[in-house]
Design a protein around this motif. Sequence first.
Motif, short mmCIF file in Angstrom:
data_model
loop_
_atom_site.label_atom_id
_atom_site.label_comp_id
_atom_site.label_asym_id
_atom_site.label_seq_id
_atom_site.Cartn_x
_atom_site.Cartn_y
_atom_site.Cartn_z
N LEU A 3 0.84 -1.20 0.00
CA LEU A 3 0.00 0.00 0.00
C LEU A 3 0.88 1.25 0.00
N GLN A 4 0.48 2.22 -0.79
CA GLN A 4 1.23 3.48 -0.88
C GLN A 4 0.26 4.62 -0.67
N ALA A 5 0.40 5.30 0.45
CA ALA A 5 -0.45 6.45 0.75
C ALA A 5 0.20 7.73 0.26
N SER A 6 -0.61 8.64 -0.23
CA SER A 6 -0.09 9.92 -0.71
C SER A 6 -1.17 10.99 -0.62
N GLY A 7 -0.77 12.24 -0.86
CA GLY A 7 -1.74 13.32 -0.93
C GLY A 7 -1.77 14.24 0.27
N GLY A 8 -0.99 13.95 1.28
CA GLY A 8 -0.96 14.81 2.45
C GLY A 8 -0.30 16.16 2.15
N GLY A 9 -0.41 17.05 3.12
CA GLY A 9 0.20 18.36 2.94
C GLY A 9 -0.16 19.30 4.06
N LEU A 10 0.23 20.54 3.88
CA LEU A 10 -0.06 21.60 4.85
C LEU A 10 -1.17 22.48 4.29
N VAL A 11 -2.27 22.57 5.03
CA VAL A 11 -3.41 23.37 4.59
C VAL A 11 -3.90 24.23 5.76
N GLN A 12 -4.84 25.10 5.46
CA GLN A 12 -5.43 25.94 6.49
C GLN A 12 -6.79 25.39 6.92
N THR A 13 -7.23 25.84 8.06
CA THR A 13 -8.55 25.44 8.56
C THR A 13 -9.61 25.74 7.51
N GLY A 14 -10.46 24.74 7.27
CA GLY A 14 -11.53 24.89 6.29
C GLY A 14 -11.18 24.40 4.90
N ASP A 15 -9.92 24.15 4.66
CA ASP A 15 -9.49 23.66 3.35
C ASP A 15 -9.83 22.18 3.16
N SER A 16 -9.54 21.70 1.97
CA SER A 16 -9.79 20.30 1.63
C SER A 16 -8.50 19.64 1.14
N LEU A 17 -8.45 18.33 1.31
CA LEU A 17 -7.38 17.51 0.78
C LEU A 17 -7.97 16.18 0.36
N ARG A 18 -7.34 15.54 -0.62
CA ARG A 18 -7.72 14.19 -0.98
C ARG A 18 -6.51 13.28 -0.87
N LEU A 19 -6.62 12.30 -0.02
CA LEU A 19 -5.58 11.30 0.14
C LEU A 19 -5.87 10.12 -0.79
#
Length: 123
Positions: A3-19
């Motif tokens: 398994l390879q996880a990716s997509g993390g990062g630094l964001v601000q409150t209220g933002d979105s991310l997709r892992l």
Amino acid sequence: VQLQASGGGLVQTGDSLRLSCAASGGTFSSYGIAWFRQAPGKEREFVAFSQSGKATTYAGSVKGRFTISRDNAKNTVYLQMNSLRPEDTAVYYCAAGRPITSSMTYMTSYYYWGQGTQVTVSS
């Protein structure tokens, strides 16, 4: 199964991310895939679960904000995270197994783990 996880990062409150969690080396569609997370100084906790033929399941703290989905053709599971909060800051891990319904939130139900991806939400 790898398994390879990716997509993390630094964001601000209220933002979105997709892992993303990409799998290889096994019959992906037969496995249940879960996301767990571990914040500094805390135990790893269940976030969400997906398995073909079963209802998706979420931790109460993310229900309504996170969505787990899977593309069996691409051997990939996604975690769409919306309305992120500082308390969502953690290393996120994906895991594969064949848990029974009552045990899907337990780490010991999963045979394979990805390496983790860091999500940091600033206030």
